[in-house]
Design a protein around this motif. Structure first.
Motif, PDB file in Angstrom:
ATOM      1  N   PRO A 182       8.954  54.460  -6.469  1.00 33.87           N
ATOM      2  CA  PRO A 182      10.358  55.428  -6.224  1.00 33.87           C
ATOM      3  C   PRO A 182      10.721  56.142  -7.268  1.00 33.87           C
ATOM      4  O   PRO A 182      11.305  57.286  -6.737  1.00 33.87           O
ATOM      5  CB  PRO A 182      10.863  54.180  -6.201  1.00 33.87           C
ATOM      6  N   LYS A 183      10.673  56.335  -8.891  1.00 31.63           N
ATOM      7  CA  LYS A 183      11.167  57.329  -9.736  1.00 31.63           C
ATOM      8  C   LYS A 183      10.293  57.845  -9.647  1.00 31.63           C
ATOM      9  O   LYS A 183      11.377  59.587  -9.275  1.00 31.63           O
ATOM     10  CB  LYS A 183      11.492  56.923 -10.996  1.00 31.63           C
ATOM     11  N   LEU A 184       9.207  57.783  -9.157  1.00 35.78           N
ATOM     12  CA  LEU A 184       8.223  59.387  -9.458  1.00 35.78           C
ATOM     13  C   LEU A 184       8.143  60.017  -8.291  1.00 35.78           C
ATOM     14  O   LEU A 184       7.931  61.483  -7.968  1.00 35.78           O
ATOM     15  CB  LEU A 184       6.926  58.731  -9.416  1.00 35.78           C
ATOM     16  N   TRP A 185       8.236  59.650  -6.992  1.00 35.22           N
ATOM     17  CA  TRP A 185       8.676  60.392  -5.834  1.00 35.22           C
ATOM     18  C   TRP A 185       9.830  60.779  -6.015  1.00 35.22           C
ATOM     19  O   TRP A 185      10.560  61.814  -5.531  1.00 35.22           O
ATOM     20  CB  TRP A 185       9.071  59.019  -4.399  1.00 35.22           C
ATOM     21  N   ARG A 186      10.939  60.489  -6.044  1.00 40.75           N
ATOM     22  CA  ARG A 186      12.377  61.255  -6.738  1.00 40.75           C
ATOM     23  C   ARG A 186      11.948  62.394  -7.154  1.00 40.75           C
ATOM     24  O   ARG A 186      12.701  63.199  -7.373  1.00 40.75           O
ATOM     25  CB  ARG A 186      13.430  59.695  -6.910  1.00 40.75           C
ATOM     26  N   ARG A 190      12.698  66.623  -6.371  1.00 39.28           N
ATOM     27  CA  ARG A 190      13.670  67.507  -7.016  1.00 39.28           C
ATOM     28  C   ARG A 190      12.673  68.602  -7.808  1.00 39.28           C
ATOM     29  O   ARG A 190      12.806  69.464  -7.782  1.00 39.28           O
ATOM     30  CB  ARG A 190      13.623  67.071  -8.390  1.00 39.28           C
ATOM     31  N   ILE A 191      10.843  68.479  -8.427  1.00 36.61           N
ATOM     32  CA  ILE A 191      10.394  69.870  -8.143  1.00 36.61           C
ATOM     33  C   ILE A 191      10.490  70.241  -7.456  1.00 36.61           C
ATOM     34  O   ILE A 191       9.853  72.188  -7.416  1.00 36.61           O
ATOM     35  CB  ILE A 191       8.840  69.056  -9.118  1.00 36.61           C
ATOM     36  N   PHE A 192      10.036  70.166  -5.622  1.00 33.12           N
ATOM     37  CA  PHE A 192      10.030  70.258  -4.583  1.00 33.12           C
ATOM     38  C   PHE A 192      10.623  71.449  -3.965  1.00 33.12           C
ATOM     39  O   PHE A 192      10.755  72.519  -3.621  1.00 33.12           O
ATOM     40  CB  PHE A 192       9.262  69.823  -3.392  1.00 33.12           C
ATOM     41  N   THR A 221      19.935  65.037  -6.372  1.00 36.26           N
ATOM     42  CA  THR A 221      20.305  63.624  -6.266  1.00 36.26           C
ATOM     43  C   THR A 221      20.254  63.252  -4.584  1.00 36.26           C
ATOM     44  O   THR A 221      19.984  62.480  -4.903  1.00 36.26           O
ATOM     45  CB  THR A 221      20.933  63.123  -7.660  1.00 36.26           C
ATOM     46  N   LEU A 222      21.737  64.072  -4.386  1.00 33.99           N
ATOM     47  CA  LEU A 222      21.761  63.250  -2.964  1.00 33.99           C
ATOM     48  C   LEU A 222      20.842  64.490  -2.365  1.00 33.99           C
ATOM     49  O   LEU A 222      20.557  63.826  -0.866  1.00 33.99           O
ATOM     50  CB  LEU A 222      23.025  63.451  -2.551  1.00 33.99           C
ATOM     51  N   LEU A 223      20.784  65.484  -2.065  1.00 33.03           N
ATOM     52  CA  LEU A 223      19.333  65.846  -1.246  1.00 33.03           C
ATOM     53  C   LEU A 223      18.625  65.309  -0.865  1.00 33.03           C
ATOM     54  O   LEU A 223      17.342  64.916   0.093  1.00 33.03           O
ATOM     55  CB  LEU A 223      19.621  67.264  -1.535  1.00 33.03           C
ATOM     56  N   THR A 224      17.621  64.908  -2.211  1.00 34.86           N
ATOM     57  CA  THR A 224      16.372  64.237  -2.235  1.00 34.86           C
ATOM     58  C   THR A 224      16.730  62.702  -1.114  1.00 34.86           C
ATOM     59  O   THR A 224      15.854  62.023  -0.659  1.00 34.86           O
ATOM     60  CB  THR A 224      16.473  64.293  -3.443  1.00 34.86           C
ATOM     61  N   ALA A 225      17.912  62.293  -1.649  1.00 36.70           N
ATOM     62  CA  ALA A 225      18.092  61.643  -0.709  1.00 36.70           C
ATOM     63  C   ALA A 225      17.901  60.952   0.530  1.00 36.70           C
ATOM     64  O   ALA A 225      18.625  60.222   1.701  1.00 36.70           O
ATOM     65  CB  ALA A 225      18.952  60.149  -1.466  1.00 36.70           C
ATOM     66  N   GLY A 226      18.607  63.005   0.961  1.00 38.82           N
ATOM     67  CA  GLY A 226      18.805  62.993   2.637  1.00 38.82           C
ATOM     68  C   GLY A 226      20.324  62.936   2.734  1.00 38.82           C
ATOM     69  O   GLY A 226      20.812  62.612   3.429  1.00 38.82           O
TER      70      GLY A 226
END
Length: 269
Positions: A182-186, A190-192, A221-226
């Motif tokens: 999960p940390k890798l996907w977050r 961020r990179i994308f 942080t927040l946009l990645t989480a939707g």
């Protein structure tokens, strides 16, 4: 006792081959082929094909190509993307052939489990390489690549000679993946997002969000989480907190991020 030890050895070999294939398929084939052809390893009949000189020559050639491609920033990521369609089915096939002369159902089960192990190992390797490539220096790529090569050779040796020890380490590896992926996907998200900003596909003005009007959190942080910040006339304090709570329970926000966001919403309200 002999049957029990034989079962442990088969499970260790099956999981070892699947795990190693996710890191470096060609190295795994070379280890098995060389060990079997020299008599140091007694391979199951269905797996003895890796001892064939033609198979070993092809694996050795591709290992040499991967040895260099895997150490060039950017090229390694492209190589991993291409091998998504090679490592996973090959890992499943090798795992299915390690169980010996058993029923087709057991072979299929071994292939399914082995393919799953190969896929998560490959995903962890590929994701880690993308994050490493954000560093401008090449040393980290070389170190990661050499570490993976050593892990394949050493891991298969342990799986073949000390199966119980390997299975203990393998279980620990699975728990590590559960925590790490999960940390890798977050991090990838961020990179994308950064790439999207460079290409003009993402509004850079949203790089930071004012959550509830009371504090600033990084957009990554927040946009990645939707999460979208609530407007005063659209959401109440309770609704905003409920949304953050749901994101926290789903794992989209860490404990620290959740507490910071919640404090910001309450302060803003």
């Amino acid at each position: 006792m002999d049957e029990y030890q034989q079962l442990i050895a088969v499970i260790s070999l099956t999981m070892g081959v699947a795990w190693a294939s996710g890191l470096n398929l060609y190295a795994a084939i070379l280890v098995l082929g060389f060990g079997g052809s020299t008599g140091n390893i007694e391979l199951p009949e269905n797996l003895q094909i890796v001892q064939d000189p033609a198979v070993m020559l092809a694996a050795g050639l591709m290992y040499a190509v991967e040895f260099f491609a895997d150490k060039v920033p950017g090229v390694d990521t492209g190589w991993d993307a291409l091998h998504t369609f090679i490592r996973i089915p090959a890992g499943a096939l090798l795992a299915a052939n390690t169980v010996g002369d058993v029923s087709p159902a057991l072979q299929l089960a071994a292939g399914i489990v082995g393919g799953s192990v190969t896929s998560v190992t490959h995903a962890a390797k590929a994701s880690t390489r993308v994050l490493i490539n954000t560093s401008p220096e090449p040393v980290s790529n070389w170190l990661a690549s050499f570490t993976e090569d050593v892990a394949v050779f050493g891991g298969l040796w342990v799986a073949l000679n000390h199966p119980v020890l390997f299975l203990i380490g393998f279980v620990a590896f699975l728990f590590l993946l559960i925590w790490l992926l999960p940390k890798l996907w977050r991090g990838l998200a961020r990179i994308f997002r950064k790439i999207g900003q460079w290409l003009g596909l993402v509004d850079e003005t949203r790089e930071a969000l004012d959550v509830g009007g009371g504090g600033i959190l990084p957009a990554d942080t927040l946009l990645t989480a939707g999460y979208a910040p609530p407007r005063r006339d659209e959401k109440t304090l309770v609704e905003a907190l409920q949304e953050l709570e749901a994101m926290h329970k789903s794992g989209a926000l860490s404990d620290a991020e959740f507490e910071q966001a919640k404090a910001s919403v309450i302060a803003g309200k």
